[in-house]
Each structure stands twice: as structure tokens, then as C-alpha cells.
Design an enzyme around this catalytic site. Structure first.
Site, PDB file in Angstrom:
ATOM      1  N   ASP A  32       0.835  -1.195   0.000  1.00  0.00           N
ATOM      2  CA  ASP A  32       0.000   0.000   0.000  1.00  0.00           C
ATOM      3  C   ASP A  32       0.875   1.252   0.000  1.00  0.00           C
ATOM      4  OD1 ASP A  32      -1.974  -1.818   0.190  1.00  0.00           O
ATOM      5  OD2 ASP A  32      -2.244  -1.567   2.353  1.00  0.00           O
ATOM      6  N   TYR A  33       1.973   1.134   0.720  1.00  0.00           N
ATOM      7  CA  TYR A  33       2.872   2.273   0.818  1.00  0.00           C
ATOM      8  C   TYR A  33       3.429   2.640  -0.557  1.00  0.00           C
ATOM      9  CZ  TYR A  33       6.898   5.091   1.996  1.00  0.00           C
ATOM     10  OH  TYR A  33       7.800   6.103   2.054  1.00  0.00           O
ATOM     11  N   ASP A  36       0.858   4.341  -2.650  1.00  0.00           N
ATOM     12  CA  ASP A  36       0.682   5.720  -2.208  1.00  0.00           C
ATOM     13  C   ASP A  36       1.755   6.630  -2.807  1.00  0.00           C
ATOM     14  OD1 ASP A  36      -0.931   7.380  -0.854  1.00  0.00           O
ATOM     15  OD2 ASP A  36       0.105   7.188   1.074  1.00  0.00           O
ATOM     16  N   SER A  81     -33.488  -4.906 -24.761  1.00  0.00           N
ATOM     17  CA  SER A  81     -33.874  -5.512 -23.490  1.00  0.00           C
ATOM     18  C   SER A  81     -34.037  -7.007 -23.702  1.00  0.00           C
ATOM     19  CB  SER A  81     -35.163  -4.892 -22.976  1.00  0.00           C
ATOM     20  OG  SER A  81     -36.143  -5.032 -23.962  1.00  0.00           O
ATOM     21  N   GLU A 113     -25.056 -16.711 -17.541  1.00  0.00           N
ATOM     22  CA  GLU A 113     -24.445 -15.818 -16.559  1.00  0.00           C
ATOM     23  C   GLU A 113     -25.496 -15.226 -15.637  1.00  0.00           C
ATOM     24  OE1 GLU A 113     -22.548 -12.356 -18.322  1.00  0.00           O
ATOM     25  OE2 GLU A 113     -23.898 -12.475 -20.040  1.00  0.00           O
ATOM     26  N   LYS A 115     -28.014 -12.462 -13.915  1.00  0.00           N
ATOM     27  CA  LYS A 115     -28.768 -11.267 -14.294  1.00  0.00           C
ATOM     28  C   LYS A 115     -28.600 -10.288 -13.138  1.00  0.00           C
ATOM     29  CE  LYS A 115     -33.101  -9.487 -16.146  1.00  0.00           C
ATOM     30  NZ  LYS A 115     -32.567  -8.156 -16.029  1.00  0.00           N
ATOM     31  N   ASP A 117     -28.838  -7.111 -10.820  1.00  0.00           N
ATOM     32  CA  ASP A 117     -29.960  -6.216 -10.530  1.00  0.00           C
ATOM     33  C   ASP A 117     -29.407  -4.818 -10.247  1.00  0.00           C
ATOM     34  OD1 ASP A 117     -32.476  -5.353 -10.105  1.00  0.00           O
ATOM     35  OD2 ASP A 117     -32.763  -6.349  -8.179  1.00  0.00           O
ATOM     36  N   GLU A 173     -23.341  -3.628 -16.104  1.00  0.00           N
ATOM     37  CA  GLU A 173     -24.244  -3.181 -15.048  1.00  0.00           C
ATOM     38  C   GLU A 173     -23.469  -2.498 -13.923  1.00  0.00           C
ATOM     39  OE1 GLU A 173     -27.209  -4.320 -16.070  1.00  0.00           O
ATOM     40  OE2 GLU A 173     -28.572  -4.262 -14.345  1.00  0.00           O
ATOM     41  N   TYR A 225     -20.928  -7.283 -19.660  1.00  0.00           N
ATOM     42  CA  TYR A 225     -21.520  -8.502 -20.224  1.00  0.00           C
ATOM     43  C   TYR A 225     -21.892  -8.413 -21.703  1.00  0.00           C
ATOM     44  CZ  TYR A 225     -25.646  -5.856 -18.622  1.00  0.00           C
ATOM     45  OH  TYR A 225     -26.558  -4.875 -18.374  1.00  0.00           O
ATOM     46  N   LYS A 290     -27.460 -16.927 -23.031  1.00  0.00           N
ATOM     47  CA  LYS A 290     -27.136 -16.385 -24.346  1.00  0.00           C
ATOM     48  C   LYS A 290     -26.565 -17.496 -25.221  1.00  0.00           C
ATOM     49  CE  LYS A 290     -25.927 -11.960 -22.262  1.00  0.00           C
ATOM     50  NZ  LYS A 290     -24.874 -11.032 -21.831  1.00  0.00           N
ATOM     51  N   LYS A 314     -35.850 -15.390 -14.673  1.00  0.00           N
ATOM     52  CA  LYS A 314     -35.826 -14.664 -13.396  1.00  0.00           C
ATOM     53  C   LYS A 314     -36.134 -15.595 -12.231  1.00  0.00           C
ATOM     54  CE  LYS A 314     -36.885  -9.972 -14.552  1.00  0.00           C
ATOM     55  NZ  LYS A 314     -37.125  -8.778 -13.757  1.00  0.00           N
ATOM     56  N   CYS A 408     -46.628  19.489  10.422  1.00  0.00           N
ATOM     57  CA  CYS A 408     -46.033  18.394  11.188  1.00  0.00           C
ATOM     58  C   CYS A 408     -47.136  17.679  11.973  1.00  0.00           C
ATOM     59  CB  CYS A 408     -44.972  18.946  12.124  1.00  0.00           C
ATOM     60  SG  CYS A 408     -44.392  17.737  13.318  1.00  0.00           S
ATOM     61  N   CYS A 411     -46.382  18.646  15.943  1.00  0.00           N
ATOM     62  CA  CYS A 411     -46.474  19.990  16.524  1.00  0.00           C
ATOM     63  C   CYS A 411     -47.325  20.932  15.670  1.00  0.00           C
ATOM     64  CB  CYS A 411     -45.082  20.581  16.720  1.00  0.00           C
ATOM     65  SG  CYS A 411     -44.285  21.017  15.164  1.00  0.00           S
ATOM     66  N   CYS A 426     -39.812  19.066   9.492  1.00  0.00           N
ATOM     67  CA  CYS A 426     -40.409  19.957  10.472  1.00  0.00           C
ATOM     68  C   CYS A 426     -39.233  20.763  11.021  1.00  0.00           C
ATOM     69  CB  CYS A 426     -41.043  19.126  11.581  1.00  0.00           C
ATOM     70  SG  CYS A 426     -41.420  20.102  13.034  1.00  0.00           S
ATOM     71  N   CYS A 431     -40.518  20.837  18.542  1.00  0.00           N
ATOM     72  CA  CYS A 431     -41.591  19.890  18.224  1.00  0.00           C
ATOM     73  C   CYS A 431     -41.433  18.674  19.154  1.00  0.00           C
ATOM     74  CB  CYS A 431     -41.449  19.471  16.764  1.00  0.00           C
ATOM     75  SG  CYS A 431     -42.329  17.970  16.339  1.00  0.00           S
TER      76      CYS A 431
HETATM   77  S1  IVH Z   1     -27.359  -8.674 -21.966  1.00  0.00           S
HETATM   78  C1  IVH Z   1     -29.502  -7.876 -25.720  1.00  0.00           C
HETATM   79  N1  IVH Z   1     -26.601  -9.659 -19.698  1.00  0.00           N
HETATM   80  O1  IVH Z   1     -31.114  -6.845 -18.306  1.00  0.00           O
HETATM   81  C2  IVH Z   1     -29.323  -8.073 -24.304  1.00  0.00           C
HETATM   82  N2  IVH Z   1     -28.262  -7.960 -19.659  1.00  0.00           N
HETATM   83  O2  IVH Z   1     -33.493  -6.806 -20.170  1.00  0.00           O
HETATM   84  C3  IVH Z   1     -28.385  -7.125 -23.758  1.00  0.00           C
HETATM   85  N3  IVH Z   1     -28.986  -7.356 -17.400  1.00  0.00           N
HETATM   86  O3  IVH Z   1     -31.009  -3.567 -19.413  1.00  0.00           O
HETATM   87  C4  IVH Z   1     -28.247  -7.253 -22.326  1.00  0.00           C
HETATM   88  N4  IVH Z   1     -27.669  -8.727 -16.323  1.00  0.00           N
HETATM   89  O4  IVH Z   1     -29.692  -4.081 -17.378  1.00  0.00           O
HETATM   90  C5  IVH Z   1     -27.410  -8.776 -20.296  1.00  0.00           C
HETATM   91  N5  IVH Z   1     -25.782 -10.627 -17.757  1.00  0.00           N
HETATM   92  C6  IVH Z   1     -26.589  -9.755 -18.358  1.00  0.00           C
HETATM   93  C7  IVH Z   1     -27.447  -8.900 -17.640  1.00  0.00           C
HETATM   94  C8  IVH Z   1     -28.283  -8.037 -18.336  1.00  0.00           C
HETATM   95  C9  IVH Z   1     -28.589  -7.793 -16.205  1.00  0.00           C
HETATM   96  C10 IVH Z   1     -30.042  -6.337 -17.598  1.00  0.00           C
HETATM   97  C11 IVH Z   1     -29.586  -5.113 -18.307  1.00  0.00           C
HETATM   98  C12 IVH Z   1     -30.571  -4.874 -19.422  1.00  0.00           C
HETATM   99  C13 IVH Z   1     -31.658  -5.815 -19.068  1.00  0.00           C
HETATM  100  C14 IVH Z   1     -32.200  -6.388 -20.344  1.00  0.00           C
END
Ligand code: IVH
Length: 667
Positions: A32-33, A36, A81, A113, A115, A117, A173, A225, A290, A314, A408, A411, A426, A431
Site C-alpha cells: 500500500d505504501y 501511495d 432488453s 451468466e 442477471k 440487478d 451493469e 456482459y 445467451k 428470473k 407536522c 407539533c 419539520c 416539536c
Molecule cells: S445482456 C440484448 N446480460 O437486463 C441483451 N443484460 O433486459 C443485452 N442485465 O437492461 C443485455 N444482467 O440491465 C445482459 N448478464 C446480463 C445482464 C443483463 C442484467 C439487464 C440489463 C438490461 C436488461 C435487459
């Protein structure tokens, strides 16, 4: 000059490499030093040459001038999407569709892979430099959030790979780890600032933060991704693409991915990840499947705005239905009004929940939660109950939208909401709710430590009109206390002696107890050490206050506003008249830790307060945030993002036993 520039470039490259080794691979190669030292040399060079372009310098990681608004930017290629499904059966259907389209009976190779959030983001690198970061937006046009994204230390500002594509748009993400989220919300709450419903909201709120210096303090992470436009590089599979991201130094969650042949292996992956879900450091809401071959992806193309080559499976969230019986307004110590939904008790994820915070007016409007509504509740980030949505079909006919009260609830004074802010407050410091919460804080262990005056007693004392301000506690007499329900001779004696015991206090405890906004225990200690008496603190100018460690303009203003209120300032005098004796700081400057600063993160084998006391007893100082001025970070189990930050700043990291050694070896 030329030599300087060469050195500058080399330094930037070295730092980027060490950032990658540390933040992405978790395998630092230098101490770390030493790290730095590199940062210091870089700063020095930049100071010497203000004319240089520092847009991709690690010094940009701390944020810059706040923006007025975000600029809208179209994506070169739309950000699509995914089609969502909720049952493993759908995986078989997806596989059938793919096979039918490809007209090939063979098992398809899938890349599976997580998904994530979080919030989808596109990073644009031109000639190996990060030139822009754009949110997904509506998929066609997003917002330029480059300033904020540059503060994420795991995202490279430039590539150091040998062969660099002329253009690559990396999609992924942004998210916040569960542990970091809990820490962030606790700090927000302490400072009277908004809390977030879940890690995703916290990440989204941070990415869309106009002041990148705030974003720099929030623990954002990124996982890649997908790609948008690419020039000068080709891949043949999804796996190859993600491996390539890693070569470029961009983080992925590759170790949580799997190549699966045929749908059954995909379903096994789905269940495997679902089992591991709660142990992952971040929230996911399913898996993404995929087709691995990019050539086949191209053949499969799109349906509407979703790829035919991918789907999201999901997980069922741990949710339950309940009914909002009432929306209560809680008034906090800082006067913040928080709406809280009181629900019919319901079990979610093994715990019975009855209350869920609705945070503020904006949150309520967004979800349109009303009294009488049937709602879906879940536990966010596995802990805090959160109302996800309203079951509109079950809404009572006569229901009315909820709006924050204009006055409020306690009060009845008019409440205030600063333009552009979300918290309604408030502002009446007298109060009853503000008084109750302030008194609870005043008597708490780390403040005046009046053990026998608990929350229930405070409620009663205020309701009965026996206590209206701090000083009234010291005016209490046994006669009036004996009139209260459930109070006998013995308990009244205990209460009074506990109050009496608190008359001998320290300046730091008193300052902390006053409950000035943004002045927590550590800041109170710094103030006590600097000003030595409460009178000097009360008279301090902005300039004086800014000279105190860790105090910025916001805290300085808050302190001045507090003492400028004559009623509050008079309280300090009253307390002293009633026999409160304020001892100045008794820092043991001769202790073995004298002049050495510490910060604690994670769970230690002893109570945190105990560890703090030990450090201070030996002359050490506790800081409240990580900076290059910090000497030691004491790390326990499950440390938060402070550890990352400390390591990147080269702060020495020790554990509990190292700390004990540090003290014992020298005494
Ligand atoms: S691939 C054509 N991979 O899901 C697809 N999306 O519904 C391109 N997301 O807005 C996205 N994990 O926010 C892909 N491993 C993952 C993901 C992922 C989360 C979300 C992403 C996108 C939404 C698509």
C-alpha cells in the site's frame, strides 16, 4: 519536460495496472505504501504541469465540479432488453425456439451468466481511452454520466493491453454490494439524508448524481456482459468476448458463468445459482442465457426490441402480499418526516414484517401506495422490508392518493421541503417528536450516558409535559417522577442517580449529545480537541470551523446555525447552571498511540465502542472516513468499501490482534 511527460505516462500506466490488480483481480502486487508513493508522484507532476491533459488520470477518480444537468446522448446501437421468463420450463421453450429457427437438431451451446440487478451502462473507449459513459435510458438515447463513472476505481480510464481496438463500447451493469448498501444507508440516516429502498436504487441514484464528488464517495461497482459498436477487434463467442473484457482490465463475473450444452444443463445452472443467490455479495434477479456463438447470434437476430438469441430466467423474489392498514408519519431527530406503511403482519423470507418505510413523497408517488392498498412486499438486499408494488385490482374504490402533510403531525407547524430535495422537514426544534428523538439521543450511551432514562420513559416525560428540553432532565425531582405509572421509590432513585452521574461529562460527549446535524461522535471529538471549551465552539467563525479536521462547509454551517438559535444556545448555559460540569479533552498525549489515527470497519471480536475506547485510552485518534491522513484501518469480519478505499490510498491495514500487539509491544 519530455522526460516528465514520459514519466507521467508511465506512472499513469503503472497505477492503472495496480488498480486492476487490486480492484478487479484482488491480487495486489505492491505494498500500500508503494502505491501511495505512485499517487503522490503523479499529483506532484500534475501540479508542476497544469497544461497537461489529465482526463484519464487516476486523479480524476475523486470527482469534479457539479453539473447543471446531464446531456442526452444517442447510442450508436440501441441497448436492447431481454425477454423475461419466470419458470425453468420457459428455458426449454426458449431452447426449442432457438433450435427451430436454426433448423439444426444439435444441442445448442449456451453461455449462462448472472442477471445483475443494477443499472445498465455503456462505456465508450476510443483508441483505448474512456471517452464517455452513457446510461441505457430508453435504449436509444441515454444520459452522459462520464464524470460519475470515472470515480469507479475498477473501471479502467485507459487500456494497457498491447493491441487496442479503435472503438469499443462495453456494456454492463453498475451496482452496489449488499454490505456497502447497508453501510451507505446507515450513514445517510445518521446524517439526516435520504435512505435508499434497495441497492439498485442506491446505484441508480448515485449514477444520476449531478455532483460527482458525492458519487466518488459511494461504493459503485461494474460488471461487463455485452458490446455495442466495436471497430478493430472481433470475437467468435460470448465467452471469448467476456475474456477479452478481462484482458482489457474491465471487470466481469466470469467465474459465475457457465457454458451449458442443451437446456437441461441450463436449468441445472439456474437452480445452482438460485441456491447461491443469498450468499452472493450483490443482488441478482435471475440468470441470463445467451447463445454462445456470435455467428449464430447474428443469424438469430431480433424479435421486436429483444434478441432471439438470449433470454432472462428470473428468480421468484421472496415476496408476500399484505394490506397497508395505515401510512404513519415519523418525525426524526433532524425533523425529517418519514412515511411508514403499517401492514397486516406477514411472513417474508422467514421473518414477520409489519412496517415498511416509504422513504419520502417521491417514493410514494412513484409507487402510488395508498392506505387500504393490497401490496407486494419483499426484503430488499435481504434485510429491509420494501413495498414493491400495489395490486391495483384490489384497490378500494374510495381510495385517495397519499400526500405528505403540509403540517407536522406532532407539533402542527408548517413543514418545509427545499426545492429540488426530497426530504420534508419539520423545522421546529421544539416539536415534541423532534424533542423526544433528540432526548433519546442526548441520553444515549455514547452521549450523556444516562442509562436509566430509556426510550419509554422519555416518551412519558415529554407527553406529561415534565421535560421539554435537555436541561429539564436535570430539573426532575422525585415527587413528579413518583406520579408516573410504573415508577416506585427504588426506580425513581435509580433514575435520579443516573441523571446525577451524567453531570460529570466531557466536552466531546456534550457536543455529541446536542445532536447538531452532521456532528457525530467523531466530529464532536475533533471539535472538543480544537476548541477546548463549549463557549469557544459557540463563537467559532466559519474559518475557525474549517480548520478542524474532517469539517467542511456543510458541517460548519450546521454548527453555526445551531448556536445561532438563542433558545438552543441558552440550553448550554442552563445545563451548566444545573450542575453539568464539562471537562475539557483529556487526550493522553503520552499514550503509545499518540498522534496515530485509526478507523474501524467490519465486525471485530469485541464491541466496536470497546475497540474505540482502547485506541483513545492509548492516545490514538479515531477518524470517521478514509483519507490519506489515516494511519491504520482496523479490519474485522465482512469489511465494507472502506477497505478498498484504504488500500487504494495506501493506508496500513491491521486486524484486532495487530492492534493489541501495537499497544502491548510498546507498553
Ligand atoms: S445482456 C440484448 N446480460 O437486463 C441483451 N443484460 O433486459 C443485452 N442485465 O437492461 C443485455 N444482467 O440491465 C445482459 N448478464 C446480463 C445482464 C443483463 C442484467 C439487464 C440489463 C438490461 C436488461 C435487459
Amino acid at each position: 519536460m519530455k522526460k516528465d511527460l514520459a514519466l507521467y505516462n508511465k506512472l499513469k500506466e503503472d497505477i492503472a495496472r495496480h488498480d486492476y490488480l487490486y480492484h478487479v483481480l484482488d491480487k495486489p502486487q505492491i505494498s500500500d505504501y508503494e502505491y501511495d508513493q505512485l499517487i503522490t508522484s503523479l499529483h506532484e507532476l500534475e501540479q508542476k504541469h497544469p497544461e497537461w491533459d489529465r482526463s484519464n488520470s487516476p486523479t480524476q477518480r475523486v470527482g469534479g465540479t457539479p453539473l447543471e444537468l446531464f446531456v442526452k446522448v444517442p447510442h450508436r446501437l440501441p441497448m436492447l432488453s431481454l425477454q423475461n421468463s419466470y419458470s425453468p420450463d420457459d428455458i426449454f421453450e426458449f431452447d426449442q425456439r432457438v433450435k427451430k429457427f436454426l433448423r439444426d437438431g444439435k444441442d445448442v451451446e449456451y453461455f449462462c451468466e448472472l442477471k445483475f440487478d443494477g443499472l445498465a451502462l455503456e462505456l465508450i473507449y476510443q483508441e483505448g481511452r474512456l471517452v464517455q459513459a452513457i446510461t441505457r435510458g430508453d435504449g436509444f438515447v441515454g444520459e452522459d454520466v462520464t464524470q460519475n463513472i470515472k470515480t469507479i476505481r475498477s473501471i479502467p480510464l485507459s487500456f494497457s493491453a498491447k493491441k487496442i481496438p479503435s472503438l469499443i463500447e462495453i456494456r454492463g451493469e453498475v451496482l452496489i454490494f449488499k454490505k456497502d448498501f447497508a453501510e451507505l444507508n446507515a450513514t445517510q440516516q445518521e446524517n439526516g439524508q435520504i435512505t435508499f429502498a434497495n441497492p439498485r436504487n442506491a446505484a441508480a441514484g448515485t449514477v444520476r448524481q449531478l455532483d460527482s464528488r458525492i458519487a466518488a464517495q459511494r461504493p459503485l461497482r461494474f460488471f461487463a456482459y455485452a458490446v455495442g459498436a466495436v471497430e478493430g477487434q472481433a470475437f467468435s463467442t460470448q465467452l471469448e468476448m467476456e475474456k477479452y473484457f478481462n484482458e482489457l482490465g474491465v471487470p466481469t463475473a466470469l467465474d459465475l458463468t457457465k457454458i451449458c450444452l442443451g437446456p437441461q444443463q441450463v436449468v441445472d445452472f439456474y437452480y445452482d445459482i438460485e441456491k447461491r443467490r443469498s450468499n452472493l455479495p450483490f443482488d441478482i434477479d435471475g440468470v441470463v442465457i445467451k447463445v454462445n456463438s456470435l455467428r449464430l447470434q447474428e443469424d438469430l437476430g431480433l424479435v421486436a426490441r429483444s434478441p432471439r438469441w438470449a433470454t432472462a430466467a428470473k428468480f421468484k423474489p421472496e415476496q408476500a402480499q399484505s394490506v397497508v392498514e395505515k401510512i404513519n408519519i415519523q418525525v426524526g431527530r433532524t425533523g425529517a418526516l418519514t412515511p411508514v406503511a403499517i401492514m397486516k403482519p406477514v411472513r417474508v423470507g422467514g421473518v414477520t414484517v409489519t412496517n415498511a418505510t416509504l422513504h419520502n413523497q417521491e417514493e410514494i408517488e412513484r409507487k402510488d401506495v395508498r392506505e387500504g392498498d393490497t401490496i407486494i412486499v419483499q426484503r430488499a438486499g435481504d434485510v429491509i422490508p420494501e413495498i414493491v408494488s400495489v395490486v391495483l385490482e384490489k384497490r378500494p374504490k374510495d381510495s385517495k392518493p397519499f400526500s405528505m402533510p403540509s403540517h407536522c403531525p406532532t407539533c402542527h407547524s408548517k413543514v418545509h421541503k427545499v426545492e429540488g430535495e426530497v426530504i420534508t422537514r419539520c423545522l421546529n426544534p421544539f416539536c415534541d417528536s423532534v424533542i423526544k428523538e433528540s432526548l433519546k439521543h442526548f441520553v444515549s450511551r455514547r452521549a450523556m450516558n444516562i442509562e436509566k432514562v430509556g426510550d419509554r420513559l422519555i416518551e412519558t416525560l415529554v407527553d406529561q409535559g415534565l421535560v421539554k428540553r435537555f436541561s429539564d432532565l436535570y430539573r426532575l425531582e422525585s415527587d413528579s417522577l413518583l406520579q408516573l405509572e410504573r415508577q416506585g421509590e427504588k426506580s425513581v432513585e435509580n433514575i435520579l442517580s443516573s441523571i446525577n452521574g451524567s453531570r460529570q461529562t466531557t466536552l466531546a460527549r456534550l457536543i455529541h449529545a446536542l445532536g447538531i446535524r452532521f456532528v457525530g461522535e467523531q466530529t464532536a471529538k475533533h471539535l472538543a480537541e480544537h476548541f477546548l471549551t463549549i463557549e469557544r465552539l459557540a463563537k467559532a467563525t466559519t474559518e475557525d470551523l474549517l480548520n478542524v479536521p474532517e469539517i467542511g462547509p456543510k458541517v460548519a454551517l450546521s454548527i453555526q446555525t445551531w448556536f445561532a438559535n438563542p433558545k438552543l444556545a441558552k440550553e448550554v448555559e442552563e445545563l451548566q447552571k444545573l450542575g453539568v460540569k464539562i471537562a475539557g479533552p483529556q487526550r493522553s498525549t503520552s499514550g503509545v498511540l499518540s498522534g496515530v489515527s485509526f478507523l474501524i470497519t467490519g465486525t471485530l471480536p469485541v464491541k466496536r465502542d470497546e475497540a474505540k475506547d482502547l485506541i483513545e485510552k492509548n492516545g490514538g485518534k479515531i477518524l470517521s472516513s478514509v483519507s490519506s491522513k489515516l494511519n491504520y484501518l482496523v479490519v474485522g469480519d465482512d469489511p465494507g468499501s472502506k477497505l478498498d478505499k484504504a488500500q487504494s490510498l495506501g493506508v496500513k491495514i491491521i486486524d484486532w490482534s495487530d492492534l493489541q500487539k501495537l499497544i502491548n509491544d510498546q507498553t
